[in-house]
Design a protein around this motif. Structure first.
Motif, PDB file in Angstrom:
ATOM      1  N   HIS A  65       2.034 -11.915  -8.226  1.00 22.45           N
ATOM      2  CA  HIS A  65       0.906 -12.344  -7.389  1.00 22.45           C
ATOM      3  C   HIS A  65       0.910 -13.865  -7.310  1.00 22.45           C
ATOM      4  O   HIS A  65       1.500 -14.550  -8.146  1.00 22.45           O
ATOM      5  N   TYR A  66       0.291 -14.369  -6.269  1.00 21.53           N
ATOM      6  CA  TYR A  66       0.085 -15.811  -6.112  1.00 21.53           C
ATOM      7  C   TYR A  66      -1.416 -16.052  -6.043  1.00 21.53           C
ATOM      8  O   TYR A  66      -2.151 -15.235  -5.507  1.00 21.53           O
ATOM      9  N   GLY A  67      -1.881 -17.184  -6.565  1.00 20.03           N
ATOM     10  CA  GLY A  67      -3.286 -17.556  -6.451  1.00 20.03           C
ATOM     11  C   GLY A  67      -4.183 -16.708  -7.340  1.00 20.03           C
ATOM     12  O   GLY A  67      -3.726 -15.782  -8.000  1.00 20.03           O
TER      13      GLY A  67
ATOM     14  N   ARG B  61      -6.351 -14.696  -4.300  1.00 17.30           N
ATOM     15  CA  ARG B  61      -5.254 -13.933  -4.882  1.00 17.30           C
ATOM     16  C   ARG B  61      -4.518 -13.097  -3.828  1.00 17.30           C
ATOM     17  O   ARG B  61      -5.128 -12.406  -3.013  1.00 17.30           O
ATOM     18  N   ILE B  62      -3.182 -13.195  -3.877  1.00 13.94           N
ATOM     19  CA  ILE B  62      -2.343 -12.361  -3.005  1.00 13.94           C
ATOM     20  C   ILE B  62      -1.386 -11.582  -3.894  1.00 13.94           C
ATOM     21  O   ILE B  62      -0.637 -12.181  -4.675  1.00 13.94           O
ATOM     22  N   ASP B  63      -1.444 -10.267  -3.796  1.00 15.48           N
ATOM     23  CA  ASP B  63      -0.476  -9.459  -4.542  1.00 15.48           C
ATOM     24  C   ASP B  63       0.773  -9.317  -3.680  1.00 15.48           C
ATOM     25  O   ASP B  63       0.836  -8.461  -2.802  1.00 15.48           O
ATOM     26  N   ALA B  64       1.727 -10.205  -3.940  1.00 15.89           N
ATOM     27  CA  ALA B  64       2.925 -10.250  -3.100  1.00 15.89           C
ATOM     28  C   ALA B  64       3.844  -9.066  -3.388  1.00 15.89           C
ATOM     29  O   ALA B  64       4.514  -8.570  -2.481  1.00 15.89           O
ATOM     30  N   LEU B  65       3.876  -8.626  -4.640  1.00 20.19           N
ATOM     31  CA  LEU B  65       4.648  -7.429  -4.996  1.00 20.19           C
ATOM     32  C   LEU B  65       3.814  -6.529  -5.888  1.00 20.19           C
ATOM     33  O   LEU B  65       3.388  -6.931  -6.970  1.00 20.19           O
TER      34      LEU B  65
ATOM     35  N   GLY C  94      11.345  -5.680   6.703  1.00 23.39           N
ATOM     36  CA  GLY C  94       9.893  -5.527   6.703  1.00 23.39           C
ATOM     37  C   GLY C  94       9.274  -6.714   7.386  1.00 23.39           C
ATOM     38  O   GLY C  94       9.929  -7.740   7.572  1.00 23.39           O
ATOM     39  N   PRO C  95       8.014  -6.600   7.771  1.00 23.66           N
ATOM     40  CA  PRO C  95       7.365  -7.691   8.496  1.00 23.66           C
ATOM     41  C   PRO C  95       7.225  -8.944   7.654  1.00 23.66           C
ATOM     42  O   PRO C  95       7.342  -8.903   6.428  1.00 23.66           O
ATOM     43  N   SER C  96       6.975 -10.034   8.321  1.00 15.75           N
ATOM     44  CA  SER C  96       6.732 -11.307   7.661  1.00 15.75           C
ATOM     45  C   SER C  96       5.554 -11.146   6.692  1.00 15.75           C
ATOM     46  O   SER C  96       4.555 -10.509   7.018  1.00 15.75           O
ATOM     47  N   GLY C  97       5.716 -11.664   5.481  1.00 10.20           N
ATOM     48  CA  GLY C  97       4.637 -11.590   4.500  1.00 10.20           C
ATOM     49  C   GLY C  97       4.638 -10.313   3.674  1.00 10.20           C
ATOM     50  O   GLY C  97       3.755 -10.107   2.848  1.00 10.20           O
ATOM     51  N   SER C  98       5.645  -9.452   3.855  1.00 12.99           N
ATOM     52  CA  SER C  98       5.630  -8.172   3.129  1.00 12.99           C
ATOM     53  C   SER C  98       6.185  -8.282   1.711  1.00 12.99           C
ATOM     54  O   SER C  98       6.186  -7.297   0.972  1.00 12.99           O
ATOM     55  N   GLY C  99       6.714  -9.466   1.347  1.00 14.17           N
ATOM     56  CA  GLY C  99       7.174  -9.661  -0.030  1.00 14.17           C
ATOM     57  C   GLY C  99       8.678  -9.709  -0.196  1.00 14.17           C
ATOM     58  O   GLY C  99       9.185  -9.777  -1.327  1.00 14.17           O
ATOM     59  N   LYS C 100       9.408  -9.738   0.899  1.00 14.00           N
ATOM     60  CA  LYS C 100      10.878  -9.699   0.834  1.00 14.00           C
ATOM     61  C   LYS C 100      11.450 -10.898   0.085  1.00 14.00           C
ATOM     62  O   LYS C 100      12.297 -10.745  -0.797  1.00 14.00           O
ATOM     63  N   SER C 101      11.011 -12.098   0.462  1.00 16.99           N
ATOM     64  CA  SER C 101      11.567 -13.307  -0.168  1.00 16.99           C
ATOM     65  C   SER C 101      11.176 -13.385  -1.635  1.00 16.99           C
ATOM     66  O   SER C 101      11.966 -13.840  -2.472  1.00 16.99           O
ATOM     67  N   THR C 102       9.965 -12.955  -1.938  1.00 23.54           N
ATOM     68  CA  THR C 102       9.517 -12.936  -3.332  1.00 23.54           C
ATOM     69  C   THR C 102      10.421 -12.007  -4.146  1.00 23.54           C
ATOM     70  O   THR C 102      10.879 -12.352  -5.238  1.00 23.54           O
ATOM     71  N   LEU C 103      10.698 -10.835  -3.594  1.00 26.88           N
ATOM     72  CA  LEU C 103      11.570  -9.883  -4.302  1.00 26.88           C
ATOM     73  C   LEU C 103      12.970 -10.462  -4.495  1.00 26.88           C
ATOM     74  O   LEU C 103      13.550 -10.372  -5.580  1.00 26.88           O
TER      75      LEU C 103
HETATM   76  P1  ADP Z   1       8.345 -12.207   3.339  1.00 29.44           P
HETATM   77  O1  ADP Z   1       9.591 -12.770   2.775  1.00 29.44           O
HETATM   78  O2  ADP Z   1       8.412 -10.724   3.578  1.00 29.44           O
HETATM   79  O3  ADP Z   1       7.867 -12.946   4.551  1.00 29.44           O
HETATM   80  P2  ADP Z   1       7.031 -13.429   1.066  1.00 29.44           P
HETATM   81  O4  ADP Z   1       7.619 -12.874  -0.175  1.00 29.44           O
HETATM   82  O5  ADP Z   1       7.464 -14.764   1.524  1.00 29.44           O
HETATM   83  O6  ADP Z   1       7.179 -12.362   2.243  1.00 29.44           O
HETATM   84  O7  ADP Z   1       5.446 -13.495   0.898  1.00 29.44           O
HETATM   85  C1  ADP Z   1       4.656 -12.393   0.442  1.00 29.44           C
HETATM   86  C2  ADP Z   1       3.198 -12.830   0.382  1.00 29.44           C
HETATM   87  O8  ADP Z   1       3.037 -13.822  -0.620  1.00 29.44           O
HETATM   88  C3  ADP Z   1       2.708 -13.459   1.667  1.00 29.44           C
HETATM   89  O9  ADP Z   1       1.358 -13.102   1.854  1.00 29.44           O
HETATM   90  C4  ADP Z   1       2.836 -14.950   1.403  1.00 29.44           C
HETATM   91  O10 ADP Z   1       1.890 -15.670   2.156  1.00 29.44           O
HETATM   92  C5  ADP Z   1       2.546 -15.032  -0.080  1.00 29.44           C
HETATM   93  N1  ADP Z   1       3.285 -16.151  -0.728  1.00 29.44           N
HETATM   94  C6  ADP Z   1       4.626 -16.307  -0.803  1.00 29.44           C
HETATM   95  N2  ADP Z   1       4.951 -17.396  -1.496  1.00 29.44           N
HETATM   96  C7  ADP Z   1       3.783 -17.975  -1.892  1.00 29.44           C
HETATM   97  C8  ADP Z   1       3.446 -19.128  -2.664  1.00 29.44           C
HETATM   98  N3  ADP Z   1       4.375 -19.931  -3.182  1.00 29.44           N
HETATM   99  N4  ADP Z   1       2.125 -19.385  -2.862  1.00 29.44           N
HETATM  100  C9  ADP Z   1       1.165 -18.574  -2.361  1.00 29.44           C
HETATM  101  N5  ADP Z   1       1.419 -17.467  -1.635  1.00 29.44           N
HETATM  102  C10 ADP Z   1       2.712 -17.171  -1.401  1.00 29.44           C
END
Ligand code: ADP
Length: 224
Positions: free
Chosen positions: A13-15, A20-24, A41-50
């Motif tokens: 999660h972030y924040g 708070r955003i549960d990214a994964l 998956g759509p933008s914001g779905s957590g791909k880059s975080t994963l």
């Molecule tokens: P994707 O790659 O699918 O676009 P991300 O993994 O980048 O998704 O982001 C998943 C969620 O986490 C989104 O809502 C994004 O706004 C949030 N997020 C990603 N990185 C950060 C960060 N460093 N701080 C706060 N929120 C973040």
């Protein structure tokens, strides 16, 4: 080894509080050597975080990642850096090339950091650039190349050290469809030929037909 990369119930999660955003939510997966895996998956779905968690660039809040049979969490950040240098190649949307260096030099510096001699690094860089069709662009700098060529330099740089794991974040999104297809085909060929596990994050659904496995994410969850 039948599994090269395994994630068990990783969360992130972030924040905090209302921010708070549960990214994964808990996400698990197992990937095999020689596989090209696309995470879509759509933008914001957590791909880059994963992807960042799988590659050890980011630590999960909970859950575990095992790469090439080694758990990442117990490693110090130095050990993780060394593990990445030795075993992982990265390809990014923005290429991340150094403007002052020629195509050959971009690849050579990685090999030199791994201990190759100057002569060996030059020879292996030439080989890697030829493999992506850039044998005639060895002495060109990024400013003299097209987007597709720059991305192929970045791929040559990632592949030259023959990593067992390759992580690509939106490697085709700055490219037109023909160059995008070429880059996806290169990644697929590399996975199949070298036995590397290639994990590719993309929202470009046209690339899914190149993949051995397509994983779809939505709202931080992996869809079945
Ligand atoms: P994707 O790659 O699918 O676009 P991300 O993994 O980048 O998704 O982001 C998943 C969620 O986490 C989104 O809502 C994004 O706004 C949030 N997020 C990603 N990185 C950060 C960060 N460093 N701080 C706060 N929120 C973040």
């Amino acid at each position: 080894m039948s599994v090269s990369l395994r994630a068990e119930a990783v969360r992130k999660h972030y924040g905090e509080g209302v921010q708070r955003i549960d990214a994964l939510h808990p996400v698990s997966l197992s990937l095999r050597p020689g596989e090209l895996v696309m995470i879509t998956g759509p933008s914001g779905s957590g791909k880059s975080t994963l992807l960042a968690i799988l590659s050890g660039l980011l630590s999960p809040d909970a859950g575990s990642v095992e790469a090439l049979g080694k758990a990442l969490a117990p490693m110090s950040s130095d050990q993780r850096d060394r593990f990445r240098l030795a075993h992982s190649g990265f390809v990014f949307q923005g290429f991340h090339l150094l403007p002052a260096l020629t195509a050959s030099e971009q690849v050579e510096i990685v090999l030199r950091r791994l201990g190759a001699s100057a002569r060996e690094a030059r020879a292996r860089a030439a080989h890697a650039l030829a493999a992506v069709g850039l044998e005639r662009r060895m002495s060109n700098r990024p400013g003299e190349m097209s987007g597709g060529e720059k991305q192929r330099v970045a791929i040559a740089r990632a592949l030259a050290k023959r990593p067992a794991l390759i992580f690509a974040d939106e490697p085709t999104s700055a490219l037109d469809s023909e160059n995008g297809r070429q880059v996806a085909a290169l990644l697929r060929t590399e996975a199949h030929a070298s036995g590397a596990t290639v994990v590719c994050v993309t929202h470009d659904s046209r690339l899914a037909d190149q993949a051995d496995q397509v994983l779809r994410m939505e709202d931080g969850r992996m869809l079945a």
